[in-house]
Design an enzyme around this catalytic site. Structure first.
Site, short mmCIF file in Angstrom:
data_model
loop_
_atom_site.label_atom_id
_atom_site.label_comp_id
_atom_site.label_asym_id
_atom_site.label_seq_id
_atom_site.Cartn_x
_atom_site.Cartn_y
_atom_site.Cartn_z
N ARG A 247 0.81 -1.22 0.00
CA ARG A 247 0.00 0.00 0.00
C ARG A 247 0.84 1.27 0.00
NH1 ARG A 247 -4.52 -2.20 4.31
NH2 ARG A 247 -5.40 -3.66 2.81
N GLU B 47 -5.27 -3.45 16.74
CA GLU B 47 -4.71 -2.26 16.11
C GLU B 47 -4.18 -1.26 17.14
OE1 GLU B 47 -7.17 -0.54 13.02
OE2 GLU B 47 -5.87 1.22 12.84
C1 LIG Z 1 -12.84 0.29 5.75
C2 LIG Z 1 -11.81 -0.65 6.33
C3 LIG Z 1 -11.62 -1.89 5.76
C4 LIG Z 1 -10.66 -2.77 6.28
N1 LIG Z 1 -10.49 -3.98 5.69
C5 LIG Z 1 -9.58 -4.85 6.22
C6 LIG Z 1 -9.39 -6.14 5.64
O1 LIG Z 1 -10.03 -6.51 4.67
N2 LIG Z 1 -8.49 -6.95 6.22
C7 LIG Z 1 -7.74 -6.60 7.30
O2 LIG Z 1 -6.95 -7.39 7.78
N3 LIG Z 1 -7.94 -5.39 7.88
C8 LIG Z 1 -8.83 -4.51 7.37
N4 LIG Z 1 -9.00 -3.28 7.96
C9 LIG Z 1 -8.34 -2.99 9.24
C10 LIG Z 1 -9.07 -3.72 10.36
O3 LIG Z 1 -10.46 -3.68 10.11
C11 LIG Z 1 -8.83 -3.11 11.73
O4 LIG Z 1 -7.47 -2.87 11.92
C12 LIG Z 1 -9.29 -4.06 12.83
O5 LIG Z 1 -10.62 -4.48 12.59
C13 LIG Z 1 -9.19 -3.41 14.19
O6 LIG Z 1 -9.74 -4.29 15.14
P1 LIG Z 1 -9.61 -3.99 16.68
O7 LIG Z 1 -10.35 -5.06 17.38
O8 LIG Z 1 -8.19 -3.77 17.03
O9 LIG Z 1 -10.34 -2.57 16.89
P2 LIG Z 1 -11.83 -2.09 16.51
O10 LIG Z 1 -12.57 -3.04 15.67
O11 LIG Z 1 -11.66 -0.69 16.04
O12 LIG Z 1 -12.57 -2.09 17.89
C14 LIG Z 1 -12.32 -1.12 18.86
C15 LIG Z 1 -13.22 -1.40 20.04
O13 LIG Z 1 -12.80 -0.59 21.12
C16 LIG Z 1 -13.90 0.07 21.70
N5 LIG Z 1 -13.38 1.29 22.29
C17 LIG Z 1 -12.49 2.16 21.78
N6 LIG Z 1 -12.23 3.14 22.67
C18 LIG Z 1 -12.96 2.87 23.76
C19 LIG Z 1 -13.12 3.50 25.02
N7 LIG Z 1 -12.44 4.60 25.35
N8 LIG Z 1 -13.98 2.95 25.90
C20 LIG Z 1 -14.68 1.82 25.60
N9 LIG Z 1 -14.55 1.17 24.43
C21 LIG Z 1 -13.70 1.70 23.53
C22 LIG Z 1 -14.88 0.24 20.56
O14 LIG Z 1 -16.16 0.40 21.08
C23 LIG Z 1 -14.68 -1.08 19.82
O15 LIG Z 1 -15.45 -2.07 20.45
C24 LIG Z 1 -9.92 -2.39 7.42
C25 LIG Z 1 -10.12 -1.14 7.99
C26 LIG Z 1 -11.04 -0.27 7.45
C27 LIG Z 1 -11.18 1.09 8.04
#
Ligand SMILES: Cc1cc2nc3c(=O)[nH]c(=O)nc-3n(C[C@H](O)[C@H](O)[C@H](O)COP(=O)(O)OP(=O)(O)OC[C@H]3O[C@@H](n4cnc5c(N)ncnc54)[C@H](O)[C@@H]3O)c2cc1C
Length: 670
Positions: A337, A453
């Site tokens: 990317r 992330e």
């Molecule tokens: C449009 C898009 C498409 C993507 N497609 C892909 C793909 O095809 N393949 C791939 O590998 N990756 C992809 N990614 C990246 C990937 O989706 C994310 O990096 C990943 O889903 C992040 O997961 P996570 O569980 O770390 O965080 P998130 O899914 O962002 O979850 C964060 C959680 O933390 C909670 N939270 C945050 N702050 C607080 C707080 N202060 N108090 C209470 N709760 C809080 C939220 O409520 C949520 O539940 C994509 C990203 C985007 C934007």
């Protein structure tokens, strides 16, 4: 404090197994006496909460959405990587490890990445067992596609909705535990501070977003799976609510923040259309399997396309510049990317952008439609020379593969991408930086873990497509459930952590003070006014290309903007109600601090690597002329910043990266 990454001894392929064989375990009866807080219920937090509860711990899970299944992970489109080698095309654990380290421009920790590659295959088995409907081939086996920066097909997918399907899997696993009473779910709760007792993370302070109630929650360990901070740029492909608050509060309580400047700018997004926008839309990387990227070769054609006197589909092949295929023949349209984004910027900066703002290139499916159409006609014994038939058959194949993405594009842009190429431009998408964690995924605060992330761990300076979902689920299902047991084994006699201690009281008072300030301040400007201004500084001076002048200006401009924010922000409503502006104010306050640290980190790193491109660190001649120039001698380290008050006072700690299993060399996709 010296950084200790706690990487186990031994050969890389044995580290994780040996580690698991020798850590302390908590017996099932004792697990029932241990409480764990999981903040975040995306793929990382959701999978961790479900697994820890299944193991027997008492889990309290928090998210700010109205349901765990609305976490931002739901937006993920293209797929999830795993080294299953179903295609028999030469994939292996080592190759996934190698591709990830190379893709990250040699700025990640080898041991973590190897473990990630090792457990990747388990993720697919786990998700299939949960019923995740991955795409299948004709014969019934799981299908794969290719993503950027690799020469094999290892990406598992569920149409263009992979994140949604994986999240439904994690959510159903969570729900089973919610039903059993092993997870207590707190929806619509925002964590506003971490509480440390005796130097260890022992709880959090939350605000109930519906009632405004401030609550204290205690546990023996706290896990943050709170996502990335791309929204510091205001415009990004992230969900509007994604923010840095949880990670930033942890940083303020002693968790070092690593590589804040490593941001991924995704090459295939729908271009910005005007000042009114608050969100950008991703066109999945999977589209680069079949879409070819080009701009016209000649300026007269660029102008004709912009004036609409020439339709892009009518421009002769010989007059098109498929610049990725030209510059990177080995990887073509599937370069990583960061490389694809910079190449698009280079063409647009040179004046070849194809839309009115000059910031768009084409992603064209005409060749793929032809190729698939002819193949289908051949398979069905139909006339391969019937152009109309071939086109219809080819479009059908494309629709089956990417139909929902094409539909989304058409709804937003009002153009039919089956008949005219899509217009795309890079946009902020993912943050490789985040809270520093050791091999155990523990931060520099004992008992405080960070996964998904939100941490910095596995992607170095650039993440390969489809590797975020892999990392989030690896952390939550297969890594943290082991590593946390080793820590919690010391807590089997501790008993419930009381919430009436001075530490909880002080943290709660601080939270109340800030909220009270926001709702009583007599300012003139909305929260978005400041957020937009911050986003502009970040994009213009800390975005795709960075230099000393711009970064230095950004640091002082963000500092000024922050001072103005605290003087002049206006937050309507009260604390005792559902008040989205109030929640946003706290998040933007944290972005205004992070933004400065981000620019400071970018200024410190006087090399180009992955998504971090310094205009003063470019190859000047040879085959790689114009490409990013890394400086391994001086910068092969993780930057871990310690909070000391103002971001300008943050202290840099370096974790030196060692490359024993992969040779450090220039990243080439030519
Ligand atoms: C449009 C898009 C498409 C993507 N497609 C892909 C793909 O095809 N393949 C791939 O590998 N990756 C992809 N990614 C990246 C990937 O989706 C994310 O990096 C990943 O889903 C992040 O997961 P996570 O569980 O770390 O965080 P998130 O899914 O962002 O979850 C964060 C959680 O933390 C909670 N939270 C945050 N702050 C607080 C707080 N202060 N108090 C209470 N709760 C809080 C939220 O409520 C949520 O539940 C994509 C990203 C985007 C934007």
């Amino acid at each position: 404090m010296a950084l200790d990454s706690k990487i186990p001894q031994g050969p890389i392929a044995d580290k994780w197994t040996n580690y698991k064989n020798h850590i302390d375990l908590v017996n099932p009866a004792n697990k029932r006496n241990i409480d764990v807080i999981v903040v975040g219920t995306g793929l990382a937090g959701g999978s961790a909460a479900a697994t820890l509860a299944e193991l027997g711990y008492n889990v309290k899970a928090f998210c700010f959405q109205d349901s765990p299944r609305r976490a931002h992970s739901i937006a993920a489109q293209g797929g999830i990587n795993a080294a299953k080698n179903y295609q028999g095309d030469g994939d292996s654990t080592y190759r996934l490890f190698y591709d990830t380290v190379k893709g990250g421009d040699y700025r990640s920790r080898e041991a973590n990445v190897y473990r990630l590659a090792e457990v990747s295959a388990n993720i697919i088995d786990q998700c299939v067992a949960q019923g995740v409907p991955f795409a299948r081939e004709y014969g019934g086996l799981l299908d794969n596609r290719s993503f950027g920066g690799v020469l094999v097909s290892r990406t598992f997918y569920a149409a263009g909705q992979t994140g949604q399907q994986l999240l439904l899997g994690a959510y159903s696993a969570m729900n089973r535990q919610i039903g059993r009473g092993k997870i207590k779910m707190y929806n619509r709760h925002e964590m506003l501070d971490v509480v440390k007792v005796g130097g260890k993370a022992r709880g959090i302070i939350t605000r109930n977003l519906i009632t405004g109630e401030i609550e204290r929650h205690s546990a023996h360990a706290v896990i943050l799976g709170t996502g990335g901070y791309g929204n510091v740029f205001f415009l990004s492909t992230n969900a509007m609510g994604s923010n840095v608050t949880a990670a930033w509060k942890a940083h303020k309580r002693g968790a070092y923040f690593a590589n804040p400047c490593y941001t991924q700018i995704h090459p295939t997004c729908i271009p910005v259309s005007g000042d009114h926008q608050s969100k950008l839309t991703l066109m999945s990387e999977s589209l680069r399997n079949d879409g070819r990227i080009w701009v016209p070769k000649h300026m007269k054609d660029v102008e004709a396309i912009r004036n609409r006197t020439l339709m892009p589909k009518d421009l002769a092949e010989a007059d098109r510049d498929y610049y990725l295929e030209r510059r990177y023949p080995a990887f073509g349209n599937l370069v990583p990317r960061d490389v694809a984004s910079r190449a698009a910027k280079e063409r647009c900066d040179a004046g070849f952008g194809v839309n009115a703002t000059g910031e768009a290139v084409f992603l064209d499916f005409a060749s793929a439609i032809q190729r698939y159409g002819k193949e289908t006609a051949h398979v069905k014994g139909l006339d391969e020379n019937d152009a109309a038939l071939v086109k219809t058959l080819g479009q059908e194949v494309i629709k089956n593969k990417y139909g929902n993405l094409f539909q989304m594009y058409e709804k937003i842009v009002d153009q039919d991408p089956y008949n005219t190429p899509m217009m795309i431009y890079p946009a902020v998408h993912y943050t490789m930086g985040g809270i520093w964690v050791d091999y155990n995924l523990m931060t520099t605060v004992p008992g405080l873990y960070c996964i998904g992330e939100a941490n910095f761990s596995d992607h170095g300076a650039n993440r390969l497509g489809a590797s975020a979902l892999m990392q989030g689920l690896a952390d939550g299902y297969f890594v943290l459930p082991y590593t946390i047991g080793d820590y919690l084994s010391d807590d089997i006699r501790t008993g419930t952590i009381p919430t009436d201690s001075k530490e909880f009281e002080d943290a709660e008072n601080e939270v109340r003070k800030t909220l009270n300030f926001f709702v009583t301040n007599e300012g003139k400007h909305s929260v978005d006014y400041f957020h937009k201004k911050l986003g502009k500084i970040m994009w213009n001076k800390v975005g795709m290309a960075r230099n000393v002048k711009g970064l230095t200006e950004a640091i002082s401009e963000i500092k000024e903007l922050r001072a103005e924010f605290w003087k002049d922000v206006k937050v309507p409503g009260t604390n005792e109600e559902y008040n989205e502006e109030l929640a946003k104010a706290g998040r933007v306050a944290d972005f205004l601090e992070l933004g400065e640290l981000f620019a400071k980190d970018a200024l410190d790193r006087e090399e180009s690597c992955g998504g971090h491109f310094r205009e003063d660190a470019v190859e000047l001649d040879g085959e790689q002329k114009g490409e990013a120039k890394r400086d391994d001698e001086n910068f092969a380290y993780v930057s871990a910043w310690e909070y000391k008050g103002e971001p300008s006072d943050a202290v840099l700690h370096k974790e030196q990266l060692e490359f024993k299993d992969i040779e450090l060399k220039q990243r080439s996709y030519k």
